[in-house]
Design a protein around this motif. Structure first.
Motif, short mmCIF file in Angstrom:
data_model
loop_
_atom_site.label_atom_id
_atom_site.label_comp_id
_atom_site.label_asym_id
_atom_site.label_seq_id
_atom_site.Cartn_x
_atom_site.Cartn_y
_atom_site.Cartn_z
N LEU A 41 0.04 11.57 -5.33
CA LEU A 41 -1.06 10.70 -5.74
C LEU A 41 -1.37 9.69 -4.65
CD1 LEU A 41 0.03 9.85 -9.41
CD2 LEU A 41 -1.58 11.64 -8.68
N ASN A 42 -2.64 9.56 -4.29
CA ASN A 42 -3.08 8.48 -3.42
C ASN A 42 -3.34 7.27 -4.32
OD1 ASN A 42 -3.08 10.41 -1.39
ND2 ASN A 42 -5.30 10.70 -1.47
N LEU A 43 -2.44 6.34 -4.32
CA LEU A 43 -2.58 5.19 -5.21
C LEU A 43 -3.23 4.01 -4.49
CD1 LEU A 43 0.82 5.42 -7.13
CD2 LEU A 43 -1.46 6.06 -7.95
N ALA A 44 -2.45 3.23 -3.75
CA ALA A 44 -2.99 2.03 -3.11
C ALA A 44 -3.23 2.26 -1.63
CB ALA A 44 -2.04 0.85 -3.32
N PHE A 45 -3.95 3.33 -1.31
CA PHE A 45 -4.29 3.61 0.08
C PHE A 45 -5.55 2.84 0.48
CE2 PHE A 45 -2.31 8.04 1.04
CZ PHE A 45 -1.06 7.47 0.93
N SER A 46 -5.52 2.30 1.68
CA SER A 46 -6.70 1.66 2.23
C SER A 46 -7.67 2.74 2.72
CB SER A 46 -6.33 0.75 3.39
OG SER A 46 -5.80 1.53 4.46
N THR A 47 -8.90 2.33 2.99
CA THR A 47 -9.89 3.26 3.54
C THR A 47 -9.43 3.81 4.88
OG1 THR A 47 -11.65 2.03 2.43
CG2 THR A 47 -12.30 3.51 4.21
N SER A 77 2.06 0.45 -8.70
CA SER A 77 2.95 0.85 -7.61
C SER A 77 3.43 2.27 -7.89
CB SER A 77 4.14 -0.09 -7.52
OG SER A 77 4.99 0.09 -8.66
N PRO A 78 3.93 2.98 -6.88
CA PRO A 78 4.48 4.31 -7.14
C PRO A 78 5.57 4.30 -8.22
CG PRO A 78 4.19 3.99 -4.79
CD PRO A 78 3.90 2.67 -5.43
N LYS A 79 6.43 3.28 -8.20
CA LYS A 79 7.50 3.19 -9.21
C LYS A 79 6.92 2.99 -10.60
CE LYS A 79 11.75 0.64 -10.29
NZ LYS A 79 12.66 -0.43 -9.83
N GLU A 80 5.95 2.11 -10.73
CA GLU A 80 5.32 1.88 -12.03
C GLU A 80 4.64 3.15 -12.53
OE1 GLU A 80 4.13 -2.86 -11.56
OE2 GLU A 80 2.77 -1.28 -10.84
N ALA A 81 3.99 3.86 -11.62
CA ALA A 81 3.27 5.07 -12.01
C ALA A 81 4.21 6.14 -12.54
CB ALA A 81 2.46 5.60 -10.83
N LEU A 98 0.83 -1.19 0.00
CA LEU A 98 0.00 0.00 0.00
C LEU A 98 0.87 1.24 0.00
CD1 LEU A 98 -2.68 -0.98 2.67
CD2 LEU A 98 -2.90 -1.10 0.21
N GLY A 99 0.40 2.30 -0.62
CA GLY A 99 1.18 3.52 -0.58
C GLY A 99 0.74 4.52 -1.63
N GLY A 100 1.44 5.63 -1.65
CA GLY A 100 1.16 6.69 -2.60
C GLY A 100 2.43 7.13 -3.27
N LEU A 101 2.30 8.05 -4.19
CA LEU A 101 3.44 8.61 -4.91
C LEU A 101 3.56 10.07 -4.55
CD1 LEU A 101 5.62 8.69 -7.15
CD2 LEU A 101 3.77 9.10 -8.79
N TRP A 102 4.72 10.46 -4.02
CA TRP A 102 5.02 11.86 -3.75
C TRP A 102 6.42 12.12 -4.29
CZ3 TRP A 102 3.19 8.49 -0.02
CH2 TRP A 102 1.86 8.71 0.38
N CYS A 103 6.52 13.05 -5.22
CA CYS A 103 7.83 13.29 -5.81
C CYS A 103 7.90 14.73 -6.32
CB CYS A 103 8.11 12.32 -6.95
SG CYS A 103 7.04 12.54 -8.39
N SER A 104 9.09 15.18 -6.59
CA SER A 104 9.30 16.48 -7.22
C SER A 104 10.39 16.33 -8.26
CB SER A 104 9.69 17.54 -6.18
OG SER A 104 10.88 17.18 -5.51
N PHE A 105 10.32 17.15 -9.29
CA PHE A 105 11.33 17.11 -10.35
C PHE A 105 11.33 18.47 -11.04
CE2 PHE A 105 7.36 15.37 -11.88
CZ PHE A 105 7.14 16.00 -13.09
N SER A 106 12.34 18.71 -11.83
CA SER A 106 12.48 20.02 -12.49
C SER A 106 12.62 19.84 -14.00
CB SER A 106 13.68 20.77 -11.94
OG SER A 106 14.88 20.06 -12.19
N TRP A 107 12.36 20.92 -14.70
CA TRP A 107 12.50 20.96 -16.16
C TRP A 107 12.76 22.40 -16.54
CZ3 TRP A 107 9.52 23.14 -20.22
CH2 TRP A 107 9.83 22.67 -21.50
N SER A 108 13.62 22.62 -17.52
CA SER A 108 14.00 23.97 -17.91
C SER A 108 13.74 24.19 -19.40
CB SER A 108 15.49 24.21 -17.62
OG SER A 108 15.77 24.06 -16.25
N HIS A 109 13.43 25.44 -19.74
CA HIS A 109 13.33 25.81 -21.15
C HIS A 109 13.71 27.27 -21.31
CE1 HIS A 109 9.13 27.81 -21.83
NE2 HIS A 109 9.63 28.22 -20.70
N ILE A 110 13.97 27.64 -22.55
CA ILE A 110 14.29 29.03 -22.88
C ILE A 110 12.97 29.73 -23.20
CG2 ILE A 110 15.54 30.60 -24.39
CD1 ILE A 110 17.29 28.88 -22.53
#
Length: 199
Positions: free
Chosen positions: A81-87, A112-116, A1-13
């Motif tokens: 993202l709340n992915l496989a959270f129980s009630t 899973s968070p990794k698959e997502a 069970l679990g969720g996905l929490w992540c941060s990432f960056s992207w740059s453009h001109i």
């Protein structure tokens, strides 16, 4: 069970682009919808400006910040993202203006968070590359996945009471176009929007 929490960056001109956060929402919706039947996939939607819904309940959200460095803009995206959270686990989450849910509790299955994240990021990259060439295609994708359009909503503008109107469209930059109670068109760039039928 679990969720996905992540941060990432992207740059453009170029200048800051708030629309890119909506493209990330499209990538999330398309990634998760691909695991569902056509009927169930239509239940996964975007709520302007940064919530992700199943039916009328929130299962995720996106935060976007931009920093300008000369002609370059660095974007920082936060995705939850709340992915496989129980009630039971959902009941422990902080209260918000929307009821909380999870992908698993609605559909009895979840990546899973990794698959997502490994599926979402390539989709997001494709959307970003396409957006560099043409905004209209991405704009239509956002509109097709957004539950806010056509709804009666309420919102608060700076230093004004809460207003009511109908969300009618999106501008090229992702701003929400609303027809207010007097029939005037207002442009919302940020802020909390409530779907009136959900309350």
């Amino acid at each position: 069970l679990g969720g996905l929490w992540c941060s990432f960056s992207w740059s453009h001109i170029g200048p800051p682009e708030p629309f890119l956060g909506l493209l990330l929402a499209v990538a999330v919706v398309d990634s998760l919808s691909a695991q569902l039947s056509p009927e169930d996939s239509s239940r996964v939607k975007i709520k302007w400006p940064n919530d992700l819904l199943i039916d009328s309940a929130k299962f995720g959200g996106i935060l976007t910040e931009a920093q300008c460095q000369g002609q370059r803009t660095d974007f920082f995206f936060g995705l939850g993202l709340n992915l496989a959270f129980s009630t039971e686990k959902l009941a422990e989450l902080p209260a918000s203006s929307l009821a909380s849910t999870s992908f698993f509790s609605k559909f009895a299955k979840s990546p899973s968070p990794k698959e997502a994240i490994f599926d979402i990021l390539p989709r997001f990259e494709q959307l970003l590359l396409a957006d560099r060439k043409q905004r209209e295609t991405g704009l239509q994708k956002v509109k097709a996945r957004m539950s806010t359009l056509g709804q009666q909503i309420s919102w608060e503008a700076e230093n004004t009471p809460r207003q009511i109107g109908q969300a009618i469209s999106l501008a090229d930059d992702g701003a929400l176009q609303v027809r207010d109670a007097q029939g005037q068109i207002q442009i919302l760039h940020a802020g909390e929007v409530r779907h009136l039928r959900d309350h």
